[in-house]
Design a protein around this motif. Structure first.
Motif, PDB file in Angstrom:
ATOM      1  N   ALA A  76       0.860  -1.175   0.000  1.00 32.18           N
ATOM      2  CA  ALA A  76       0.000   0.000   0.000  1.00 32.18           C
ATOM      3  C   ALA A  76       0.885   1.209   0.000  1.00 32.18           C
ATOM      4  O   ALA A  76       1.962   1.198   0.572  1.00 32.18           O
ATOM      5  CB  ALA A  76      -0.897   0.015   1.230  1.00 32.18           C
ATOM      6  N   GLY A  77       0.408   2.227  -0.641  1.00 29.67           N
ATOM      7  CA  GLY A  77       1.144   3.472  -0.627  1.00 29.67           C
ATOM      8  C   GLY A  77       2.397   3.406  -1.457  1.00 29.67           C
ATOM      9  O   GLY A  77       2.696   2.402  -2.099  1.00 29.67           O
ATOM     10  N   GLY A  78       3.107   4.475  -1.446  1.00 35.89           N
ATOM     11  CA  GLY A  78       4.296   4.551  -2.261  1.00 35.89           C
ATOM     12  C   GLY A  78       3.914   4.659  -3.722  1.00 35.89           C
ATOM     13  O   GLY A  78       2.741   4.733  -4.072  1.00 35.89           O
ATOM     14  N   LEU A  79       4.915   4.647  -4.534  1.00 41.21           N
ATOM     15  CA  LEU A  79       4.668   4.769  -5.956  1.00 41.21           C
ATOM     16  C   LEU A  79       3.931   3.558  -6.467  1.00 41.21           C
ATOM     17  O   LEU A  79       4.077   2.467  -5.939  1.00 41.21           O
ATOM     18  CB  LEU A  79       6.001   4.874  -6.687  1.00 41.21           C
ATOM     19  CG  LEU A  79       6.726   6.191  -6.501  1.00 41.21           C
ATOM     20  CD1 LEU A  79       8.142   6.042  -6.949  1.00 41.21           C
ATOM     21  CD2 LEU A  79       6.017   7.271  -7.263  1.00 41.21           C
ATOM     22  N   GLY A  80       3.170   3.767  -7.505  1.00 40.86           N
ATOM     23  CA  GLY A  80       2.497   2.643  -8.127  1.00 40.86           C
ATOM     24  C   GLY A  80       3.528   1.704  -8.706  1.00 40.86           C
ATOM     25  O   GLY A  80       4.704   2.012  -8.817  1.00 40.86           O
ATOM     26  N   GLU A 133      -2.416   5.340   3.345  1.00 38.82           N
ATOM     27  CA  GLU A 133      -1.164   5.125   2.615  1.00 38.82           C
ATOM     28  C   GLU A 133      -1.394   5.216   1.116  1.00 38.82           C
ATOM     29  O   GLU A 133      -0.594   5.786   0.389  1.00 38.82           O
ATOM     30  CB  GLU A 133      -0.597   3.732   2.946  1.00 38.82           C
ATOM     31  CG  GLU A 133      -0.059   3.623   4.329  1.00 38.82           C
ATOM     32  CD  GLU A 133       1.402   4.015   4.387  1.00 38.82           C
ATOM     33  OE1 GLU A 133       2.238   3.245   3.918  1.00 38.82           O
ATOM     34  OE2 GLU A 133       1.681   5.107   4.905  1.00 38.82           O
ATOM     35  N   THR A 134      -2.488   4.599   0.661  1.00 34.66           N
ATOM     36  CA  THR A 134      -2.786   4.587  -0.764  1.00 34.66           C
ATOM     37  C   THR A 134      -2.992   6.002  -1.290  1.00 34.66           C
ATOM     38  O   THR A 134      -2.432   6.380  -2.318  1.00 34.66           O
ATOM     39  CB  THR A 134      -4.049   3.750  -1.032  1.00 34.66           C
ATOM     40  OG1 THR A 134      -3.907   2.508  -0.378  1.00 34.66           O
ATOM     41  CG2 THR A 134      -4.264   3.536  -2.505  1.00 34.66           C
ATOM     42  N   ALA A 172      -0.064   8.658  -1.584  1.00 33.68           N
ATOM     43  CA  ALA A 172       0.817   8.536  -2.746  1.00 33.68           C
ATOM     44  C   ALA A 172       0.167   9.099  -4.008  1.00 33.68           C
ATOM     45  O   ALA A 172       0.850   9.394  -4.975  1.00 33.68           O
ATOM     46  CB  ALA A 172       1.179   7.076  -2.959  1.00 33.68           C
ATOM     47  N   LEU A 200      -4.192   2.554 -10.911  1.00 28.56           N
ATOM     48  CA  LEU A 200      -4.280   3.887 -11.481  1.00 28.56           C
ATOM     49  C   LEU A 200      -4.327   3.711 -12.992  1.00 28.56           C
ATOM     50  O   LEU A 200      -3.286   3.507 -13.624  1.00 28.56           O
ATOM     51  CB  LEU A 200      -3.056   4.716 -11.081  1.00 28.56           C
ATOM     52  CG  LEU A 200      -2.716   4.744  -9.588  1.00 28.56           C
ATOM     53  CD1 LEU A 200      -1.416   5.490  -9.351  1.00 28.56           C
ATOM     54  CD2 LEU A 200      -3.826   5.384  -8.801  1.00 28.56           C
ATOM     55  N   LYS A 236      -0.451   1.807 -13.217  1.00 30.23           N
ATOM     56  CA  LYS A 236       0.306   1.215 -12.124  1.00 30.23           C
ATOM     57  C   LYS A 236      -0.602   0.752 -10.998  1.00 30.23           C
ATOM     58  O   LYS A 236      -1.680   1.314 -10.795  1.00 30.23           O
ATOM     59  CB  LYS A 236       1.321   2.220 -11.576  1.00 30.23           C
ATOM     60  CG  LYS A 236       2.513   2.339 -12.488  1.00 30.23           C
ATOM     61  CD  LYS A 236       3.578   3.202 -11.890  1.00 30.23           C
ATOM     62  CE  LYS A 236       4.861   3.070 -12.719  1.00 30.23           C
ATOM     63  NZ  LYS A 236       5.871   3.996 -12.307  1.00 30.23           N
ATOM     64  N   VAL A 237      -0.129  -0.245 -10.286  1.00 28.60           N
ATOM     65  CA  VAL A 237      -0.880  -0.780  -9.158  1.00 28.60           C
ATOM     66  C   VAL A 237      -0.545   0.043  -7.917  1.00 28.60           C
ATOM     67  O   VAL A 237       0.613   0.150  -7.543  1.00 28.60           O
ATOM     68  CB  VAL A 237      -0.518  -2.260  -8.920  1.00 28.60           C
ATOM     69  CG1 VAL A 237      -1.274  -2.807  -7.727  1.00 28.60           C
ATOM     70  CG2 VAL A 237      -0.831  -3.089 -10.159  1.00 28.60           C
ATOM     71  N   ALA A 238      -1.577   0.634  -7.297  1.00 27.50           N
ATOM     72  CA  ALA A 238      -1.331   1.467  -6.118  1.00 27.50           C
ATOM     73  C   ALA A 238      -1.418   0.656  -4.849  1.00 27.50           C
ATOM     74  O   ALA A 238      -0.765   0.944  -3.868  1.00 27.50           O
ATOM     75  CB  ALA A 238      -2.316   2.623  -6.076  1.00 27.50           C
ATOM     76  N   LEU A 239      -2.260  -0.352  -4.866  1.00 25.67           N
ATOM     77  CA  LEU A 239      -2.428  -1.159  -3.670  1.00 25.67           C
ATOM     78  C   LEU A 239      -2.690  -2.605  -4.065  1.00 25.67           C
ATOM     79  O   LEU A 239      -3.379  -2.876  -5.036  1.00 25.67           O
ATOM     80  CB  LEU A 239      -3.618  -0.632  -2.852  1.00 25.67           C
ATOM     81  CG  LEU A 239      -4.136  -1.560  -1.766  1.00 25.67           C
ATOM     82  CD1 LEU A 239      -3.913  -0.957  -0.416  1.00 25.67           C
ATOM     83  CD2 LEU A 239      -5.595  -1.855  -1.938  1.00 25.67           C
TER      84      LEU A 239
END
Lengths: 273, 244
Positions: free
Chosen positions: A233-237, B104-105, B108, B189, B194-197
């Motif tokens: 979770a979180g951070g860059l995709g 968190e998601t 970002a 996204l 890109k995968v965010a979570l």
């Protein structure tokens, strides 16, 4: 504590040339040291400088009313203040993530056969309590905890019981050989951190790398090439291709770690004889 | 225990959907008068209300971040939301983790550097839970954040996926979730690709895992167009009101 710009640049520059500050390759693991204690279910794990102590206990309790034939597994983890610089909010969150992730890895993936822990249906079951104490935090607490917990569970023996009707007799270890838990599979957690705009995934991050990373991912795998839990979770995709690359690496490392645990257990066994 | 047939011989699921079908999505933005942005979202029988306040002055001085805003998420699940009435306390670990994951998601994805030293609050209330609470909450938060006019990189579209007898299934409901099926939640996204979570529970073989994640991502892409329609409808309504 914030990392200085110089330090950051140094870590990233090193990583760009394919090496990490402690001399490892980006996808290299630190030395794993599994120290199995004299008591059943007591294990000390060192992952580089990260240290965790795990103790497994068993007690007899009444089962949950909706699960009369299933034993219980409870995980307590504690990030002791001596292990880390006190950043109260941050460490509470880390602790929560670690605890929930361990619950997922061990309980949700059914690593322990809970039906085997039933003594008298509806009245008495075993409750397995796993206590984890983090003694020193140099990053990647979760992997250290997971290795420790799995080694401790495999090493643990609970006292034997005999049931006559509703009467339960618990035999001491001297009286009868204690019984091992029935473990369905051995999940191993492998963590990654993504540095430098997510271009460089590193395995088993140190505290410094954890502070610098833009995103992280934890994958738990077992020897049957199954994925037992994932958290990112979180951070860059992240692109799906990178994700699949990480799972493949995780499977490989998981295998390595499982072998280390087996080796440590075998050594402990010969020592005891 | 008798096993429930979760997928019929004809290949239909327990609620009549095909394996790769999303549940019906109805959503509305601007549902609360006081919030800066709000949304109500129904994904099948899962119903979520989201409210966004901010960016504004942080309530706690100590939490201020000098170069960006921070997001705080409060997640609440109503005691009457599931089959059995059960009150979850505020400090419940599962709720806290869910809130933390959402925070968190979005930290970002929201362009937080535009609002230094401020706080964005997201309040989530689950009114009815029928599986897929996390994805529904993420989708509702996205709608509420867009509604509040907070800049983001992209829509965060979330969707759950699972697998029954090696058939990957999309957007799993409560019955499927509480069977032994693995539960994968993907937030994607779509424009950035890109995968965010990514979150997963229970065991899944690596070969199937790839397919399940791919299916989940496809679901997210489909979700985006649905969310986009909702936003545009909300905007159209506003325009109509102005014209009158």
């Amino acid at each position: 504590m914030q990392v200085s710009t110089n330090e950051r640049e140094f870590v990233l520059e090193a990583l760009r040339s394919g090496i990490r500050v402690d001399g490892r390759k980006p996808l290299g693991l630190r030395t794993v040291d599994i120290d199995i204690g004299a008591d059943y279910g007591h294990v000390n794990v060192r992952l580089g400088k990260t240290q965790a102590m795990v103790q497994v206990m068993a007690e007899i309790v009444a089962p949950y009313p909706d699960r009369p034939t299933e034993g219980q597994v409870i995980i307590h983890s504690e990030l002791s203040p001596m292990a880390t610089r006190n950043e109260s909010i941050k460490s509470a969150e880390t602790e929560l993530t670690i605890n929930r992730m361990l619950e997922r890895i061990i309980r949700k993936s059914r690593a322990i056969e809970t039906e085997g822990l039933c003594i008298v249906a509806g009245h008495k079951v075993w409750r397995i309590v796993i206590n984890i104490h983090f003694l020193d935090n140099d990053g990647n607490l979760l992997d250290a905890a997971c290795i420790g917990v799995m080694a401790a569970l495999l090493h643990f023996r609970r006292p034997d019981v005999t049931v006559i009707g509703q009467e339960v007799t618990v035999h001491t270890i001297e009286e009868r050989n204690p019984v091992a838990l029935s473990i369905n599979h051995v999940p191993i957690c492998v963590s990654f951190a993504f540095l430098d705009d997510g271009q460089h995934p590193v395995l088993d991050p140190t505290l410094l790398e954890e502070q610098l990373c833009e995103g992280d991912m934890m994958i738990a795998v077992n020897a049957h090439r199954e994925i037992c839990a994932i958290q990112k979770a979180g951070g860059l995709g992240m692109e799906t291709s990178q994700l699949m690359l990480c799972t493949t690496v995780a499977l490989e490392k998981g295998q390595e770690i499982t072998e280390m645990i087996q080796k440590a257990l075998a050594e402990a066994k010969t020592k005891m004889l | 225990m008798s096993r429930l047939e979760l997928i019929s011989p004809e290949g239909l699921r327990i609620d009549g959907r095909r394996p790769n079908e999303l549940r019906k999505l109805t959503a509305k933005v601007n549902v609360l008068s006081q919030a800066d942005g709000s949304a109500y979202l129904e994904q099948g029988n899962t119903k979520v209300l989201a409210a966004v306040y901010g960016p504004g002055e942080p309530r706690q001085r100590s939490k201020v971040v000098h170069d960006r805003s921070f997001i705080s998420v409060e997640f609440n699940i109503a005691p009457f939301s599931a089959g059995e009435r059960r009150k979850r306390t505020k400090g419940d670990k599962r709720s806290l983790e869910l809130a933390y994951t959402i925070k968190e998601t979005f930290e970002a994805v929201v362009i937080t550097t535009q609002f230094p030293r401020s706080q964005i609050n997201i309040y989530l209330q689950v009114l009815q839970a029928d599986g897929g609470t996390l994805p529904a909450c993420i989708n509702a938060s996205t709608l509420a954040l867009v509604n509040a006019g907070i800049p983001m990189l992209d829509y965060v579209c979330a969707c759950s996926a699972g697998s029954i007898e090696k058939t990957p299934i999309l957007d799993i409901n409560y019955v499927e979730e509480s069977s032994d099926s693995p539960d994968v939640t993907v937030a994607y996204l779509p424009k950035v690709g890109k995968v965010a979570l990514l979150q997963m529970e229970a065991r899944l073989h690596i070969d199937v895992f790839e397919k399940v994640v791919a299916l989940g991502t496809d679901g997210c892409i489909e979700m985006r167009s649905k969310l986009d329609t909702v936003i545009r409808q909300g905007m159209q309504q506003l325009v109509n009101q102005l014209e009158q």
